[in-house]
Design an enzyme around this catalytic site. Structure first.
Site, mmCIF file in Angstrom:
data_model
loop_
_atom_site.group_PDB
_atom_site.id
_atom_site.type_symbol
_atom_site.label_atom_id
_atom_site.label_comp_id
_atom_site.label_asym_id
_atom_site.label_seq_id
_atom_site.Cartn_x
_atom_site.Cartn_y
_atom_site.Cartn_z
ATOM 1 N N HIS A 1 1.774 6.880 -0.795
ATOM 2 C CA HIS A 1 0.812 6.060 -0.057
ATOM 3 C C HIS A 1 -0.443 5.880 -0.910
ATOM 4 C CE1 HIS A 1 -1.931 4.765 3.110
ATOM 5 N NE2 HIS A 1 -0.848 4.515 3.847
ATOM 6 N N HIS B 1 0.807 -1.218 0.000
ATOM 7 C CA HIS B 1 0.000 0.000 0.000
ATOM 8 C C HIS B 1 0.844 1.274 0.000
ATOM 9 C CE1 HIS B 1 1.134 0.102 4.190
ATOM 10 N NE2 HIS B 1 0.606 1.323 4.292
#
Length: 154
Positions: A80, A65
């Site tokens: 992110h 992620h």
């Protein structure tokens, strides 16, 4: 004449097609309040995520992620993917780079299955963060394409 004396600057590019927004508009206080550092957010309109800077991959999170980068002028960057997506344990993400890979702004870093995130009620907002920076340019909302040059950082 002494071009080697000139300080290199980081040029920030959009990591994806979508809507560029200030971090303050991100629906997570960790990001919107700058706890992870200043940066930008993109509300993506495609699944492909490109490097926002030229540099080197320093970290690929096991949960896929997030990716850490180091720019050519030694700035740390955290890319992110989505909000609370660590909970997906890597599902919905495909990463195409490894630690120590050299990247350009046209390097495809990852693919995020936005439909999968939506099924799991996760926002697909992309954040490009500079954890060690104190000052950062003001971001105005606008439509961007992957690899669009956004601005230079000192």
């Amino acid at each position: 004449m002494f071009s080697f004396l000139k300080k290199k600057k980081t040029v920030l590019h959009s990591p994806a097609d979508g809507q560029l927004v200030p971090l303050t508009k991100v629906e997570d206080p960790v990001f919107s309040q700058g706890m992870m550092g200043p940066g930008i957010a993109v509300l993506p309109s495609s699944d492909d995520i490109y490097s926002p800077v030229e540099g080197t991959v320093t970290n690929v999170f096991p949960t896929k992620h997030a990716i850490g980068l180091k720019t050519k002028d030694d700035k740390d960057v955290l890319l992110h993917f989505g909000i609370d997506t660590v909970e997906l344990k890597g599902e919905g993400f495909e990463v195409f780079v490894d630690v120590d890979d050299k990247v350009q702004t046209d390097t495809l870093l990852a693919r995020m299955d936005r439909a999968y995130l939506k099924e799991h009620e996760k926002a697909d907002t992309l954040m490009v963060l500079f954890p060690e920076e104190k000052e950062f340019p003001t971001v105005e909302e606008k439509t961007v394409k992957a690899n669009d040059e956004l601005f230079e950082l000192d």
